[in-house]
Every structure is written in structure tokens, then in C-alpha cells.
Design an enzyme around this catalytic site. Sequence first.
Site, PDB file in Angstrom:
ATOM      1  N   HIS A  46       0.792  -1.228   0.000  1.00  0.00           N
ATOM      2  CA  HIS A  46       0.000   0.000   0.000  1.00  0.00           C
ATOM      3  C   HIS A  46       0.828   1.283   0.000  1.00  0.00           C
ATOM      4  CE1 HIS A  46       0.701   0.066   4.349  1.00  0.00           C
ATOM      5  NE2 HIS A  46       0.273   1.302   4.325  1.00  0.00           N
ATOM      6  N   LYS A  50       5.997   5.977  -0.958  1.00  0.00           N
ATOM      7  CA  LYS A  50       6.940   6.525   0.032  1.00  0.00           C
ATOM      8  C   LYS A  50       8.384   6.429  -0.441  1.00  0.00           C
ATOM      9  CE  LYS A  50       4.081   6.285   4.105  1.00  0.00           C
ATOM     10  NZ  LYS A  50       3.838   5.639   5.399  1.00  0.00           N
TER      11      LYS A  50
END
Length: 115
Positions: A46, A50
Site C-alpha cells: 500500500h 513513500k
Amino acid sequence: MSIFTVKSRFTINHTERIVYLLKLLAEKAHLGEERMMEVLFTSKIHDPGKMATPISILEKPGKLSSEEQYIMQKHVFDYFLIVGGREALEKHRLLEWGVDHHERFDGSGHPWEKR
């Protein structure tokens, strides 16, 4: 652990907690084996957005500035780009979970603010 999380110890721990909690919820909901595997898969992938977030923001102790918060929230849009955009989401429906994982039922989430 996911290949997307190795950049940051915080992100590794975050992903491990998400996987653990979603596994518990899926078991409580009696989702069945196939749905359980979908939940575990999507919980592990998910946060690849990042990878585009600076480590100084990912690992910053304390509160983020408004600019840092914007950069952190942008990881969902970065995920959208990394996985291949709208076309990839249409082909692989599970990828959409990562794009929507900060949306809220009332439409106040980010980055899309779906209503």
C-alpha cells in the site's frame, strides 16, 4: 516486509502493523481464503509511493510542518504514478486499494477527496 518499505525503519514497522491488523480484521470478518490473500497482498504494497518521500520526512520525530505534511500526503499520488496510472488500476483492481488508502467515507481524505 515489502520491497517498498526498506527505505525507512518507520515504514517497515508501519507496514508490519497494517498487515497484522488487517489480517486480524479479515479473520474476524470471515472473509475466506481468497479475500484474505487479497487483503494481505494489498496491505503489503500500500505504500510504494513513500519511495519518493525524503527519508528526513519519513523518519522525522514529532510533528511535520505543513510543507512536509503535503510531501508525505503526496505518497499516494506517487503510488498512482509508480504502478502505472489509471490504465494499471483498470487492469489490476487490487492496486486501487493503495491509491485510495487515505480516503475517508466522508470524502475528506487525500489526495483525491472522493465524495
